[in-house]
Design an enzyme around this catalytic site. Structure first.
Site, short mmCIF file in Angstrom:
data_model
loop_
_atom_site.label_atom_id
_atom_site.label_comp_id
_atom_site.label_asym_id
_atom_site.label_seq_id
_atom_site.Cartn_x
_atom_site.Cartn_y
_atom_site.Cartn_z
N LYS A 59 0.85 -1.20 0.00
CA LYS A 59 0.00 0.00 0.00
C LYS A 59 0.89 1.25 0.00
O LYS A 59 1.94 1.23 -0.64
CB LYS A 59 -0.99 -0.07 1.17
N GLU A 97 -9.63 -0.64 -1.68
CA GLU A 97 -9.29 0.75 -1.33
C GLU A 97 -9.42 1.66 -2.56
O GLU A 97 -9.77 2.83 -2.44
CB GLU A 97 -7.89 0.81 -0.71
N HIS A 143 -8.62 -3.17 -6.27
CA HIS A 143 -8.48 -3.32 -4.81
C HIS A 143 -9.60 -2.53 -4.13
O HIS A 143 -9.98 -1.46 -4.60
CB HIS A 143 -7.10 -2.82 -4.36
N GLU A 167 -10.91 -10.59 -1.17
CA GLU A 167 -10.56 -9.80 0.02
C GLU A 167 -11.82 -9.14 0.57
O GLU A 167 -12.22 -8.06 0.12
CB GLU A 167 -9.55 -8.70 -0.35
N GLY A 219 -7.21 -5.13 7.28
CA GLY A 219 -6.62 -4.23 8.28
C GLY A 219 -7.38 -4.18 9.59
O GLY A 219 -7.24 -3.23 10.36
N SER A 242 -6.23 -9.45 6.79
CA SER A 242 -5.64 -9.74 8.10
C SER A 242 -4.93 -11.10 8.15
O SER A 242 -5.02 -11.82 9.15
CB SER A 242 -6.70 -9.63 9.20
P1 13P Z 1 -4.26 -6.60 5.51
O1 13P Z 1 -3.47 -7.87 5.37
O2 13P Z 1 -3.50 -5.49 6.18
O3 13P Z 1 -5.59 -6.87 6.16
O4 13P Z 1 -4.56 -6.05 4.04
C1 13P Z 1 -5.06 -6.91 3.08
C2 13P Z 1 -5.03 -6.24 1.77
O5 13P Z 1 -5.74 -5.28 1.53
C3 13P Z 1 -4.07 -6.74 0.77
O6 13P Z 1 -4.33 -6.22 -0.49
#
Ligand code: 13P
Length: 265
Positions: A12, A107, A105, A178, A184, A224
């Site tokens: 990220k 995000e 993704h 995901e 997160g 996570s």
């Molecule tokens: P985390 O492993 O921090 O939960 O993030 C997952 C993620 O968004 C990977 O692209």
């Protein structure tokens, strides 16, 4: 995971060049200490790191980058070039050292309001221009509470794979499941729930394209993931790898996750 796995780290918006080099040094030292694990790379375990694009070129040319550790880009635009301030093109990413690209993704979808249509255009542009797309899908907490998890991931997959054709020599599709609520949060999906969603995605690929493509598709779980829970996911029939966020920032944790995969090969 069936004798072959893909472990990816999505950094990220973390780590500058100095921190990236520090990570790489410690990560590669760790891999070299574990001969039995590194022997499996890249034939059985592909490792992909998605650093910020600003560091790609430096990492690609770092002497310590082990053969078999591939690089990817976290986002690309769907046009070849033009007036798109702040964006990066597929050819720029490839020139800087990217082999893979994260597409869709959560995000990007949630914070930057990327739609299924934009995701589809990016995916197609990668396919045509030699960057392997990793399509990310996943439902929100609200979707899941409303019983819409499968409908949402089905819609996200079909929006991209829907009516498209792949070149005959196209490598296996890669889709990362995901769930947004697990990213997160330390609230990781149970291995069973992740398996169910990945099996559902494989069925959608089968219906959209064909059974052979579905069988060859690499399905990753993300949300996570840590070294302590990685094995639970990788033991599932329809989970071929992991997309790791926070835990991929620490070379020892990331190595622990790769070690978990190597025990199952
Ligand atoms: P985390 O492993 O921090 O939960 O993030 C997952 C993620 O968004 C990977 O692209």
């Amino acid at each position: 995971m069936k004798g072959k796995g893909l472990i990816a780290g999505n950094w990220k918006m973390n780590k500058g060049i100095g921190e990236s080099m520090d990570f790489l040094g410690r990560f590669v030292d760790g891999l070299e200490r574990e001969g039995s694990v590194s022997e499996l790379i890249p034939a059985s375990i592909e490792i992909v790191i998605f650093p910020p694009i600003a560091n790609l070129y430096a990492i690609k040319h770092a002497a310590s980058l082990k053969k078999g550790v591939y690089l990817g880009v976290q986002n690309v635009h769907w046009k070849a070039s033009g007036a798109f301030t702040g964006e990066n093109s597929v050819s720029m990413a490839v020139e800087a050292g990217a082999v893979f690209a994260l597409i869709g993704h959560s995000e990007r979808r949630q914070i930057f309001l990327e739609t299924d249509e934009m995701t589809s255009k990016k995916f197609n542009f990668c396919v045509k221009n030699g960057l392997k797309p990793v399509l990310c899908v996943g439902e929100t907490d609200e979707d899941r509470k409303n019983g819409l998890a499968e409908a949402v991931i089905t819609r996200q997959v079909i929006a991209v794979l829907g009516s498209r054709e792949f070149p005959a020599d196209f490598p296996p599709l890669i889709i990362a499941y995901e769930p947004v609520w697990a990213i997160g949060t330390e609230n990781n999906a149970t291995a069973n729930d992740a398996q169910e969603s990945c099996a559902a995605i494989r069925k959608v690929v089968g219906r959209s394209i064909d059974a052979k493509t579905a069988g060859n598709t690499l399905l990753l779980y993300g949300g996570s993931v840590k070294s302590s829970n990685a094995e639970d996911y990788l033991k599932q029939d329809d989970i071929d790898g992991l997309l790791v966020g926070g835990a991929s920032l620490d070379p020892d944790e990331f190595l622990g996750i790769i070690r978990a995969a190597s025990f199952l090969i």
